[in-house]
Every structure is written in C-alpha cells, then in structure tokens.
Design a protein around this motif. Structure first.
Motif, PDB file in Angstrom:
ATOM      1  N   GLY A 574      -1.393  10.441  -5.860  1.00  0.00           N
ATOM      2  CA  GLY A 574      -1.711   9.060  -5.545  1.00  0.00           C
ATOM      3  C   GLY A 574      -1.482   8.657  -4.104  1.00  0.00           C
ATOM      4  N   VAL A 575      -1.108   9.605  -3.229  1.00  0.00           N
ATOM      5  CA  VAL A 575      -0.854   9.319  -1.815  1.00  0.00           C
ATOM      6  C   VAL A 575      -1.957   9.943  -0.978  1.00  0.00           C
ATOM      7  CG1 VAL A 575       0.747   9.623   0.104  1.00  0.00           C
ATOM      8  CG2 VAL A 575       1.622   9.219  -2.196  1.00  0.00           C
ATOM      9  N   LEU A 576      -2.477   9.174  -0.013  1.00  0.00           N
ATOM     10  CA  LEU A 576      -3.539   9.647   0.884  1.00  0.00           C
ATOM     11  C   LEU A 576      -2.932  10.353   2.087  1.00  0.00           C
ATOM     12  CD1 LEU A 576      -5.789   6.484   0.749  1.00  0.00           C
ATOM     13  CD2 LEU A 576      -6.506   8.740  -0.003  1.00  0.00           C
ATOM     14  N   TYR A 577      -3.497  11.520   2.417  1.00  0.00           N
ATOM     15  CA  TYR A 577      -3.065  12.282   3.585  1.00  0.00           C
ATOM     16  C   TYR A 577      -4.261  12.564   4.472  1.00  0.00           C
ATOM     17  CZ  TYR A 577       1.214  13.359   0.944  1.00  0.00           C
ATOM     18  OH  TYR A 577       2.385  13.284   0.241  1.00  0.00           O
ATOM     19  N   VAL A 578      -4.037  12.547   5.778  1.00  0.00           N
ATOM     20  CA  VAL A 578      -5.043  12.995   6.722  1.00  0.00           C
ATOM     21  C   VAL A 578      -4.362  13.976   7.670  1.00  0.00           C
ATOM     22  CG1 VAL A 578      -4.655  10.971   8.199  1.00  0.00           C
ATOM     23  CG2 VAL A 578      -6.747  12.327   8.466  1.00  0.00           C
ATOM     24  N   LYS A 579      -4.815  15.219   7.622  1.00  0.00           N
ATOM     25  CA  LYS A 579      -4.201  16.297   8.417  1.00  0.00           C
ATOM     26  C   LYS A 579      -2.691  16.350   8.198  1.00  0.00           C
ATOM     27  CE  LYS A 579      -7.768  16.052  11.993  1.00  0.00           C
ATOM     28  NZ  LYS A 579      -8.078  15.840  13.427  1.00  0.00           N
ATOM     29  N   ASN A 580      -2.289  16.321   6.926  1.00  0.00           N
ATOM     30  CA  ASN A 580      -0.892  16.415   6.488  1.00  0.00           C
ATOM     31  C   ASN A 580      -0.043  15.206   6.856  1.00  0.00           C
ATOM     32  OD1 ASN A 580      -1.211  19.005   5.330  1.00  0.00           O
ATOM     33  ND2 ASN A 580      -0.974  19.962   7.345  1.00  0.00           N
ATOM     34  N   LYS A 581      -0.656  14.156   7.348  1.00  0.00           N
ATOM     35  CA  LYS A 581       0.079  12.932   7.668  1.00  0.00           C
ATOM     36  C   LYS A 581      -0.267  11.852   6.639  1.00  0.00           C
ATOM     37  CE  LYS A 581      -1.595  13.142  11.864  1.00  0.00           C
ATOM     38  NZ  LYS A 581      -1.924  12.877  13.273  1.00  0.00           N
ATOM     39  N   ILE A 582       0.744  11.109   6.215  1.00  0.00           N
ATOM     40  CA  ILE A 582       0.536  10.080   5.195  1.00  0.00           C
ATOM     41  C   ILE A 582      -0.198   8.894   5.793  1.00  0.00           C
ATOM     42  CG2 ILE A 582       1.700   8.451   3.669  1.00  0.00           C
ATOM     43  CD1 ILE A 582       4.006  10.424   3.486  1.00  0.00           C
ATOM     44  N   ILE A 583      -1.271   8.459   5.100  1.00  0.00           N
ATOM     45  CA  ILE A 583      -1.941   7.202   5.483  1.00  0.00           C
ATOM     46  C   ILE A 583      -1.139   6.074   4.847  1.00  0.00           C
ATOM     47  CG2 ILE A 583      -4.069   5.865   5.396  1.00  0.00           C
ATOM     48  CD1 ILE A 583      -5.613   8.456   5.169  1.00  0.00           C
ATOM     49  N   MET A 584      -0.401   5.347   5.652  1.00  0.00           N
ATOM     50  CA  MET A 584       0.582   4.380   5.153  1.00  0.00           C
ATOM     51  C   MET A 584      -0.104   3.084   4.722  1.00  0.00           C
ATOM     52  SD  MET A 584       3.764   4.267   4.507  1.00  0.00           S
ATOM     53  CE  MET A 584       4.226   5.710   5.439  1.00  0.00           C
ATOM     54  N   PRO A 585       0.163   2.589   3.517  1.00  0.00           N
ATOM     55  CA  PRO A 585      -0.362   1.281   3.085  1.00  0.00           C
ATOM     56  C   PRO A 585       0.139   0.172   4.008  1.00  0.00           C
ATOM     57  CG  PRO A 585       0.579   2.497   1.230  1.00  0.00           C
ATOM     58  CD  PRO A 585       0.959   3.235   2.471  1.00  0.00           C
ATOM     59  N   TYR A 586      -0.627  -0.888   4.104  1.00  0.00           N
ATOM     60  CA  TYR A 586      -0.294  -1.977   5.026  1.00  0.00           C
ATOM     61  C   TYR A 586       1.071  -2.602   4.697  1.00  0.00           C
ATOM     62  CZ  TYR A 586      -0.682  -6.281   7.707  1.00  0.00           C
ATOM     63  OH  TYR A 586      -0.451  -7.299   8.588  1.00  0.00           O
ATOM     64  N   SER A 587       1.391  -2.714   3.401  1.00  0.00           N
ATOM     65  CA  SER A 587       2.635  -3.388   3.005  1.00  0.00           C
ATOM     66  C   SER A 587       3.887  -2.603   3.391  1.00  0.00           C
ATOM     67  CB  SER A 587       2.637  -3.619   1.493  1.00  0.00           C
ATOM     68  OG  SER A 587       2.552  -2.370   0.805  1.00  0.00           O
ATOM     69  N   LEU A 588       3.748  -1.293   3.649  1.00  0.00           N
ATOM     70  CA  LEU A 588       4.907  -0.470   3.983  1.00  0.00           C
ATOM     71  C   LEU A 588       4.978  -0.112   5.465  1.00  0.00           C
ATOM     72  CD1 LEU A 588       5.062   2.036   0.977  1.00  0.00           C
ATOM     73  CD2 LEU A 588       6.366  -0.055   1.316  1.00  0.00           C
ATOM     74  N   ALA A 610       6.141   9.556  15.076  1.00  0.00           N
ATOM     75  CA  ALA A 610       5.231   8.970  14.092  1.00  0.00           C
ATOM     76  C   ALA A 610       4.014   9.850  13.860  1.00  0.00           C
ATOM     77  CB  ALA A 610       4.804   7.581  14.555  1.00  0.00           C
ATOM     78  N   LYS A 611       3.504  10.463  14.918  1.00  0.00           N
ATOM     79  CA  LYS A 611       2.306  11.302  14.785  1.00  0.00           C
ATOM     80  C   LYS A 611       2.559  12.564  13.986  1.00  0.00           C
ATOM     81  CE  LYS A 611      -0.243   9.656  18.800  1.00  0.00           C
ATOM     82  NZ  LYS A 611      -0.848   9.975  20.114  1.00  0.00           N
ATOM     83  N   GLN A 612       3.828  12.894  13.780  1.00  0.00           N
ATOM     84  CA  GLN A 612       4.146  14.038  12.920  1.00  0.00           C
ATOM     85  C   GLN A 612       4.074  13.667  11.446  1.00  0.00           C
ATOM     86  OE1 GLN A 612       8.133  14.815  14.387  1.00  0.00           O
ATOM     87  NE2 GLN A 612       7.428  16.614  15.513  1.00  0.00           N
ATOM     88  N   LEU A 613       4.229  12.361  11.117  1.00  0.00           N
ATOM     89  CA  LEU A 613       4.449  11.971   9.731  1.00  0.00           C
ATOM     90  C   LEU A 613       3.400  11.039   9.153  1.00  0.00           C
ATOM     91  CD1 LEU A 613       8.278  11.260  10.064  1.00  0.00           C
ATOM     92  CD2 LEU A 613       7.210  13.374   9.293  1.00  0.00           C
ATOM     93  N   VAL A 614       2.981  10.024   9.910  1.00  0.00           N
ATOM     94  CA  VAL A 614       2.155   8.961   9.330  1.00  0.00           C
ATOM     95  C   VAL A 614       0.920   8.701  10.189  1.00  0.00           C
ATOM     96  CG1 VAL A 614       4.112   7.822   8.223  1.00  0.00           C
ATOM     97  CG2 VAL A 614       3.487   7.188  10.545  1.00  0.00           C
ATOM     98  N   TYR A 615       0.009   7.922   9.561  1.00  0.00           N
ATOM     99  CA  TYR A 615      -1.202   7.547  10.287  1.00  0.00           C
ATOM    100  C   TYR A 615      -1.698   6.211   9.764  1.00  0.00           C
ATOM    101  CZ  TYR A 615      -5.958   7.514  12.032  1.00  0.00           C
ATOM    102  OH  TYR A 615      -7.124   7.159  12.671  1.00  0.00           O
ATOM    103  N   TRP A 616      -2.136   5.365  10.694  1.00  0.00           N
ATOM    104  CA  TRP A 616      -2.942   4.183  10.386  1.00  0.00           C
ATOM    105  C   TRP A 616      -3.559   3.696  11.691  1.00  0.00           C
ATOM    106  CZ3 TRP A 616       2.520   3.350   9.838  1.00  0.00           C
ATOM    107  CH2 TRP A 616       3.088   2.475  10.753  1.00  0.00           C
ATOM    108  N   PRO A 617      -4.645   2.959  11.635  1.00  0.00           N
ATOM    109  CA  PRO A 617      -5.311   2.500  12.865  1.00  0.00           C
ATOM    110  C   PRO A 617      -4.392   1.624  13.705  1.00  0.00           C
ATOM    111  CG  PRO A 617      -6.728   2.195  10.949  1.00  0.00           C
ATOM    112  CD  PRO A 617      -5.385   2.573  10.424  1.00  0.00           C
ATOM    113  N   GLY A 618      -4.386   1.856  15.016  1.00  0.00           N
ATOM    114  CA  GLY A 618      -3.567   1.048  15.917  1.00  0.00           C
ATOM    115  C   GLY A 618      -2.090   1.369  15.859  1.00  0.00           C
TER     116      GLY A 618
END
Length: 918
Positions: A574-588, A610-618
């Motif tokens: 149920g978790v989205l990943y892009v290149k092994n990085k979590i796409i973090m929901p806006y609420s978190l 952050a670039k090692q672990l998570v991803y979101w625009p901006g």
C-alpha cells in the motif's frame, strides 16, 4: 529451644527437671548431655521447615520488606569542571501509551522517585519507555552524554580472596537482596538537577539515584558498607548481603541484627530473593559450605559438556580453542598429537577411546588451576561472545586466562532472529550469566560482529530494531566497552556457540514487551493508511493498477508531475515508491520534515538525506523553508562572520594613546599598559583589582611619561565612577571596549598576551620580569624600524650587554606617522580579505542578539555615535544592553514580542555597568 537435624530446624519440647539447668547446665554440658543423664526430659519432637521460619521472619519484619527504602546519606554526583551541559528536547510517544505513561510518572512522583520541574538546568536526558506484556510501563533514564563527564568515586570492592577467607569454616548461610537498590539512595539538590529528563508532559528530575549512571554501583557499595559493615558475620557485595556463621545461634543473631538495622535506618529488602539458613550457598560463582569453597559447576559446565567431534571441521574448532590457551597447558603438543593425526588428508576418520581420553584430559586441565583462575576485580575484565545459527557461547577472561565458560541453545523463535540480533543476544546472555563478576566494573566485550560496536554507542531512538533496543536497555546497568574481534581469533566463544549445552531458555533474559524510545515515528502502516486518504496518491494507485493514460494532458495538474516517473513507480504493501524512495502523502510531509531535520543539519545535508528516503514535488524548496525557519537552529546558530577591520586612531606622540587591561597569572594580578606610538610595555603587579589601585599605578607611569589623551580599556574596573572621575580630572578621554567583544580593544588584548608570555618565561627561567621588559624595550620593532625606548626617549637604554657609548646618545626621532598609516592600510587590506561587510541596523529594527551560545530576539533602540558598530538594544525581558554589530543579525525564525511596559527614556549613552544600560 532449637537443635539442628539434617537440613531441617527441629523444635523440641522439654521438661525442666531442675530450675538451674536452663541457666547453667545446658550452656555448659550441652543439650544432648542433659537429656542423656535425665536432667532434661524430652516429651515430643515437631519438625519445622526452614522455609516456615523464613516466612515468620518476613512477617515479623514486614516493614523491612515493603515500600521504598532510604539510605541515611544523600549522594552528590561529581562531574568534571567546565563540562558543557546537554539538553535533549522532549520527543513524541505513541498516542496508545500516553495515558499509561502519565499514570506511571504520577506513581513515581507519588513515591518520591521523581518530581516535576518547570525547566531543566544544564542537563536533560531522554528516557526509554519499556512496555511490559501486561501493558505496564517502566521508565528508564538514558544518560549517555551525562556518563561521559561523571567522575567515578573508586570505592574498595571486596575481592574473592577476602571473601573466601571470611567464609572459612562457616556452616550456616543466608542471603538478603536490597529492593530497588539504587532508588534507596537520595540525591542532593544539585545532583537531582543534573538527572533531569524530558517527557511530552514536561520535565522531571530524579530525586533518587537512577539506574544507568556509571557512578551508581560503587556509591551503592559505599553506602551499603556504611550501614551494615560493622555487623559481624556478614559480607556485602553491592546489593547482596551474605550472612555466614559457624553455628546456628550466631547465624540467627546476625540475620536479626541486619533486619533490625535495616528497620532502624529505613532500608528495604526483597522478600522474593530472601535465602534463609542454608548449609551450602552459591555466591559470586563459587559454592561455599562447611567443607570450604569449590568452583560452581556452572562455570565449567559448558566445557565439560562439549560433545566429541564427528568430523574434521568440528575437531579443528576444538583444537583451535585449546591452541588459544596453549601457553597455560604444559606439553600440549605431545598431548594432542593423537587427535592431530585425524586432521591429515590421507587419514580415515576413526574416533577411538584414545582420542576421547585426550579430550577428557584437556577439559580437565582448562577447568582447573592454574588455567582456570578465580576472578580478581583489580585486573582487566573481558568477555568473548559469539552466536551461531543455533547456539550462544561466551567466556569470561582475565589476563588471557578463563574465569568461567557458558553456552546455551537458541529457542525456535530466537533461531529466526537476524544475525545481528543473535550477536547482541550473546552479549546480553554473557552479561546476565557473569553478572556477579562484571557488575560495577568496566568490562571489555569482544564480538566478531563489527556493526554492534557502533550500534551500542547510538542513542535509543536511533536504533531502528525494537528487539535491539530492548536488549540494549537491559545492558544499561553495566559499564561495557564493545570491541570487534575477527571470528578467526575468537576460538573459545566460537566453539561454545556451535558445541553448546542443550539447556532450557533462561527467562531472566526474556525480552518480551515493547521499548518506546521517545520519538516521533513514521512507519510503513502509517504511510499506507495516509496514502489511502491522499487524493493525488489514490489516483496514482488507480493508474498503477489500471494503466497510465498515453496523453499527459488528460491528467489533472497535480498528478501530471508523476507522469514522467510512471515507469519507476512501484507499490508495496500500500506504499508508493519511486526509485526505492517513498512517495510521502501530503498529510505526513510535515512530520517527515521533522524527522529528516531531527539532527538539525543544514539545508544541503538535509536535502541529501531526504533524497535517500522520500520524494514529493517541491521537496528541496520545502526543506529549505523548514530549515531556515527552525527555531532550534536559529537559536544555536554559529556566530556572525567577521566584519572588516577598523584600526584605532594612529598616535602621533609617545603616550598620547594607550591601552590597558588587567592580567592574572600564577594567582597574582598585574596591570598592563601599552603605548600605541612607541609600543612601550608596562607590567606592574597590583594587590587588588580595584579602580583606586589602578589609578595609583597609572599616576606612577604618567609621572614619567605624562598623561595620555586617550585610554582604551576593558570595562572592569575602568568603567567605574571612580576611574571615570580620574579621567575627567586629568582631561583624558576613556574609551571602553564593547561588552563580550574583546576584539574592539585588540591592542590591549595583544599586549596582555605578550605580557603573559614574558611572565611565563621569567617564571620558567627564574628571572626577574623587569630584566625581560628592559630587553623588550630595547629591541627594534620590524614594522617601525626603531625600538620602544628610542621612540619614547630618543636613545637606546644600557643593558647588561656591552655596548658602544655612541649608540646610547640621544637623537632626534623622525615622525613616522606616514609609515604607520601605510602599515595599517596594508594590514587592513590583508585582513579584509577574510571578512564580510554588513549593512547598518536602524532604530526599531527587529533583530536577534547572540547571548552566550544562543540567539535571542531583541529590538534596536539607537546607534552610539562615539563607538563604531555599537548599538543599544532592548531584550524581550526589558533589559537594555550595548552590543556591536558582530552580535546582531536579522532572523526569520525568531521575532521580538513586547511583553512588558515600555520605558520611554531615550538612551543616549552607556552606564558604568559592563553590559546593562539603565
């Protein structure tokens, strides 16, 4: 009247034939003789088990076995001088345990173990919360930073030889264990302040000695010895009090003496661990009885239980262990020759009675003296620990010789642990097994799993594995140093972990429950749940399952950003990943930023993390805004960049402009005077650092050189009213340096440095400081081309060194003002290469000021005309101070808030106070 029969206490009822028998005959002749000759008639015998007597004692002295005890003396923890404090901010805890945590803190407060405080002092540690299977919580202090500065008080601990001698010929033994040992020691007020800790409900501090402090065991032994050390027939070893006596009557008296003493001073014992009246007792790894002392079979059981090898690989391990101890085994090469033959390539494996006898002899040698040694706390303690896929092995050693061995099999659940957890379990198992040896002593642990050396040093909230956290928590009571030893060199522990005893799992090291190291956490389940409620990510999940549109323009704005990444997006649990990085929901995302910036690194390092672990625009821009507005970073930001150099006014005449300061060296005070024109230096000893004393010495100097026009100085004692009146009387312009900015009087600071070096050299060579001063005054200055005495007196002074009289004749000195101006210009050009110009601050500007190590909000009132870069600012508490631009800067993170009545007085100058302007 009692007598002893076998292992039971037997109660006899007697008929007294003669009244005098009880007082005279029985003590002299003995009970048996009196019965034999009919002096005492025996009617009946009732057997009473010693356990019943133990229960009666517990009932009789129930006050000693209930509640929390108190040692008579308070303890004052000593820390190194000038130690910088360490304050850990409170961290979040799971909502599910918040209620129970508050309840536990309230109970500890009610029991007097902790008290709430408004704010911490210099020290505040984090806590670790252990959630037991019954959902109850245990609060533990994590004093990692505090332990680094604590000064341990080395109290004498009894050695095995002393204990063995004191227990010689003893027949009856009892053992008492102090309840909640360390908590029975009250802390002094100062010590309590440094044992502060943070929680989501505010700050608390321990009023009792907490577990985990490096100084606790020895202080506990010291206070225990003070309370019970004068009682005969007892031996104290930390929280154990052993009663040993040659006869039953003496033993019972000693037990009651200990219980009565405990009742009188308020010390409590643990009823569950009370061992009463035994003829044999296991104490500190040895078994003591009337027959003497013998080695506890448990110490060598692991060796005696070694299974015979079934192949050459197993035999190589056994020989490797004996080789490790070969320097203590006489004629080892000859002894193991028969089993070495089996290792040859062309020899068929056949195990015979001859080989078994060799192994039996080797086992006997290393489990007896001189190879197996008794524990000596004065020697370095080390433990080898190792884990195989199905067993644990360990060996306690001193000076290369074994003290005790141990091993056990892993349970079915433990066999499923990752290898790193098994290795940590081997450390925990060894410490529990050898607890009586290593408790209270620095112990070196050797493991062949190198990651454990760094994991053990981490704070609890940085250890990701909950199982590792629980095991690390149980090791807090020990003073351990974890070291790496390659597996090829760990012969004993490696063999025991593979050739282990198939014994039952030791419940004492059970690691049930959950450890909550207070911290905000983002776990996979939480992210998956938040993803379900994120409108953008739900749509991406739909596209992931059903396929992405071929046309990017058919996708709504926020989701378009992910169109170019569609081939790299995967979904797991149920978790989205892009290149092994979590796409973090806006609420978190806000919570993710908090955790990414937990170490309070700068923008660039936080972005890289952050670039090692998570991803979101901006992401990069949000991190930049978050870090720049972080109040903690803003508060503890480094000092401002150095500003361009500003020179003092160039002096045109000798003693026209001077600088002065007070120097302290060797417990004595000196006033230092430095002439800007000639670089003439005066070092005069003074008795008191008062304005009157300084004025008297100045008058002596000025009587020779004349009164100066300008004096540059520090604030104390020069800014006092007495010194200011002196300056006004003699038409002297006094310019004091800005508080906490000695660079503004750099000339005086440099003169003090030169003077101190002279005093050190004079002290080392046992010379007069005046002789060194004379040589300094006669030495040519490179930047000027003349000596101080030539510039002041137009001549050289005569010293001990022979000199031509013509050199000593006075001469007219050429004005060197242009030369000094050129020198200053060149020096300023060089200095300014490493500085940065700064805009001036205006009245009513909201800025922050550097106070000590932190930046605090304030408001600029006005700039002082006669003092370069100096401003008068008002702090939030109403205090008005003078500071240079070096201590001021604009801030986005902190803002000035008016929380007091305004003072309408206009600040025109500074007072005699060093900092505050009233």
């Amino acid at each position: 009247m009692n007598c002893v029969m076998s292992n039971q206490s037997v109660k006899l009822r007697f008929v007294i034939v003669d009244d005098k028998i009880q007082n005279k005959c029985i003590p002299i002749l003995g009970l048996d003789t009196c019965v034999k000759f009919g002096l005492v008639g025996k009617i009946e015998v009732n057997s009473i088990n010693s356990n019943d007597v133990e229960k009666q004692l517990v009932k009789e002295y129930k006050d000693v076995f209930e509640g929390l005890g108190n040692f008579p003396e308070e303890y004052d923890i000593k820390i190194r001088e000038n130690s910088e404090g360490w304050i850990n901010p409170p961290r979040r805890v799971p909502e599910s345990i918040k209620g129970e945590l508050k309840k536990t803190l309230d109970i500890m407060t009610k029991d007097g173990v902790i008290v709430p405080v408004d704010r911490p002092g210099k020290w505040s540690s984090n806590i670790v919360i252990v959630e037991k299977p019954n959902k109850k919580l245990r609060i533990c202090l994590d004093p990692s930073e505090l332990n680094k500065v604590i000064i341990r008080e080395h109290h004498l601990i009894p050695t095995m030889d002393e204990i063995r001698m004191s227990l010689s010929n003893k027949k009856w033994y009892s053992l008492l264990d102090l309840k909640n040992g360390f908590w029975q020691i009250k802390l002094s007020k100062e010590s309590s302040n440094i044992c502060c800790f943070s929680t989501p409900f505010g700050y608390y501090k321990f009023t009792r000695l907490p577990f985990g402090l490096s100084c606790a065991p020895e202080e506990f032994q010291k206070q225990n010895q003070k309370c019970f050390g004068d009682i005969e027939n007892i031996k104290i070893y930390f929280d154990d009090i052993l009663i040993a006596a040659e006869d039953e009557r003496t033993h019972d008296m000693a037990v009651k003496s200990v219980l009565k003493r405990a009742k009188s001073v308020g010390i409590k014992f643990n009823a569950d661990k009370f061992i009463y009246k035994k003829k044999e007792i296991n104490y500190l790894g040895m078994i003591f009885s009337m027959e003497g002392m013998k080695v506890d079979p448990d110490r060598v059981e692991a060796i005696n239980s070694l299974k015979e090898p079934k192949n050459k690989v197993e035999l190589q391990r056994i020989i490797g262990m004996f080789n490790f101890l070969r320097q203590f085994i006489p004629n080892m090469s000859q002894l193991i020759a028969p089993i070495r033959e089996l290792l040859k390539k062309n020899v068929y494996w056949t195990w015979t009675n001859i080989h078994s006898e060799v192994i039996r002899q080797l086992k006997h040698i290393i489990t007896n003296s001189p190879v197996l040694v008794n524990f000596d706390p004065k020697k370095e303690i080390s433990i080898q620990c190792d884990s195989s896929s199905s067993g644990l092995g360990c060996c306690l050693m001193q000076e290369g010789k074994p003290v005790a061995f141990s091993s056990r099999s892993l349970t079915d659940s433990e066999k499923q642990y990752p290898q790193i957890d098994k290795e940590m379990l081997s450390i925990l198992f060894s410490c529990r097994k050898f607890h009586n040896y290593i408790y209270g002593y620095h112990t070196k642990i050797w493991t062949d799993h190198s990651p454990l050396t760094s994991i053990y040093k981490k704070n609890f909230h940085k250890v990701i594995s909950n199982r590792l956290q629980k095991m690390k928590l149980k090791l807090l009571i020990y003073d351990l140093e974890i070291n790496y030893l390659p597996g090829k060199d760990m012969h004993i522990a490696d063999l025991l972990s593979r050739n282990y005893i198939n014994n039952e799992f030791d419940k004492e090291i059970n690691i049930e429950g959950v450890v909550h190291s207070i911290n905000s956490t983002i776990n996979v389940s939480k992210i998956a749940e938040a993803t379900k409620h994120d409108l953008v990510l739900v749509k991406i999940l739909e596209y992931y399952n059903e396929g992405w549109p071929k046309d990017k323009n058919k996708i709504s704005g926020d989701i378009q950003h992910y169109w170019s990444l569609r081939n790299d997006i995967v979904v797991e649990k149920g978790v989205l990943y892009v290149k092994n990085k979590i796409i973090m929901p806006y609420s978190l995302r806000r919570l993710a930023l908090q955790q990414l910036h937990e170490g309070h690194n700068g923008v660039n390092k936080t972005v890289l993390r952050a670039k090692q672990l998570v991803y979101w625009p901006g992401l990069d821009n949000e991190i930049k805004q978050y870090v720049l507005s972080c109040k903690v970073c803003d508060r503890f930001k480094n000092s401002n960049t150095k500003e361009p150099l500003q020179h003092h006014q160039v002096a045109k005449l000798p003693f026209e402009i001077i600088s002065s300061d007070i120097l302290t060296y060797g417990g004595k005070d000196y006033v230092v005077v430095f002439d800007h024109y000639s670089k003439w230096l005066e070092i005069i000893k003074i008795n008191f650092k008062t304005a009157q004393e300084v004025i008297q010495q100045f008058k002596k100097i000025f009587s020779t050189h004349g009164y100066p026009q300008i004096i540059h100085s520090d604030n104390q004692p020069y800014s006092s009213d007495v010194f200011k009146q002196f300056c006004v009387m003699y038409n002297i312009n006094l310019l004091t340096s800005s508080p906490r900015y000695p660079q503004s009087n750099g000339t005086a600071e440099r003169a003090v440095q030169t003077a101190k070096q002279m005093l050190r050299k004079a002290d080392f060579e046992k010379k007069e400081i005046l002789d060194i001063l004379l040589e300094y005054r006669c030495t040519t200055l490179p930047q000027i081309g003349a000596s101080p005495c030539e510039l002041v007196m137009s001549r050289l002074l005569r010293t001990k060194f022979p000199v031509n009289e013509n050199i000593l004749k006075p001469k007219i000195q050429v004005n060197d003002e242009n030369r000094m101006l050129n020198y200053q210009a060149n020096y300023k050009e060089y200095y300014d290469k490493r500085t940065k110009s700064k805009d001036e601050f205006n009245a009513n500007d909201d800025v922050v000021v550097n106070e000590g190590r932190v930046w605090l909000p304030c408001k600029v009132l006005n700039k002082l005309d006669n003092y370069p870069r100096s401003y008068v600012v008002k702090l939030q508490n109403g205090q008005i101070v003078r500071r240079t631009s070096y201590h001021l800067r604009y801030s986005k993170g902190q803002h000035y808030i008016e929380n007091y009545e305004d003072n309408d007085d206009i600040i025109l100058g500074v007072s005699s106070n060093e900092e505050v302007v009233n």
